[in-house]
Design a protein around this motif. Sequence first.
Motif, mmCIF file in Angstrom:
data_model
loop_
_atom_site.group_PDB
_atom_site.id
_atom_site.type_symbol
_atom_site.label_atom_id
_atom_site.label_comp_id
_atom_site.label_asym_id
_atom_site.label_seq_id
_atom_site.Cartn_x
_atom_site.Cartn_y
_atom_site.Cartn_z
ATOM 1 N N ARG A 116 0.837 -1.185 0.000
ATOM 2 C CA ARG A 116 0.000 0.000 0.000
ATOM 3 C C ARG A 116 0.877 1.242 0.000
ATOM 4 O O ARG A 116 1.823 1.344 0.774
ATOM 5 C CB ARG A 116 -0.891 0.024 1.242
ATOM 6 N N ASN A 117 0.569 2.167 -0.884
ATOM 7 C CA ASN A 117 1.184 3.491 -0.899
ATOM 8 C C ASN A 117 2.714 3.423 -0.947
ATOM 9 O O ASN A 117 3.397 3.969 -0.086
ATOM 10 C CB ASN A 117 0.705 4.296 0.297
ATOM 11 N N VAL A 118 3.258 2.781 -1.954
ATOM 12 C CA VAL A 118 4.705 2.645 -2.099
ATOM 13 C C VAL A 118 5.271 3.979 -2.577
ATOM 14 O O VAL A 118 4.963 4.444 -3.676
ATOM 15 C CB VAL A 118 5.056 1.514 -3.092
ATOM 16 N N ALA A 119 6.093 4.593 -1.765
ATOM 17 C CA ALA A 119 6.725 5.884 -2.046
ATOM 18 C C ALA A 119 5.697 6.931 -2.470
ATOM 19 O O ALA A 119 5.990 7.811 -3.263
ATOM 20 C CB ALA A 119 7.806 5.732 -3.114
ATOM 21 N N ASN A 120 4.493 6.800 -1.951
ATOM 22 C CA ASN A 120 3.414 7.729 -2.279
ATOM 23 C C ASN A 120 3.098 7.762 -3.776
ATOM 24 O O ASN A 120 2.640 8.751 -4.300
ATOM 25 C CB ASN A 120 3.743 9.137 -1.796
ATOM 26 N N LYS A 121 3.407 6.635 -4.497
ATOM 27 C CA LYS A 121 3.229 6.626 -5.947
ATOM 28 C C LYS A 121 2.304 5.527 -6.450
ATOM 29 O O LYS A 121 1.592 5.734 -7.420
ATOM 30 C CB LYS A 121 4.581 6.483 -6.639
ATOM 31 N N PHE A 122 2.312 4.344 -5.836
ATOM 32 C CA PHE A 122 1.489 3.257 -6.365
ATOM 33 C C PHE A 122 1.158 2.246 -5.282
ATOM 34 O O PHE A 122 1.748 2.228 -4.209
ATOM 35 C CB PHE A 122 2.176 2.567 -7.552
#
Length: 71
Positions: free
Chosen positions: A34-40
């Motif tokens: 969830r929310n990997v580096a605020n990107k995907f």
Amino acid sequence: TQEARVYSLLTNLAGESVPVRLMLSPYDLTPTYRNVANKFNVKYYLNLVLVDEEERRYFKQQEIHLFRHEI
């Protein structure tokens, strides 16, 4: 989308639940992120299609969460 398995169930259970177990070890899957580096996000969905003897199709989509435990 990838077709994983095709099963043939012979049953006369109108209105009842039929449990299905799908082994995921043959597939190269990663955990749900969830929310990997605020990107995907990484999500997996199980799409189930049931076809009855009169060729009617019933569809169900369910999100599944995968976890990796320490080895």
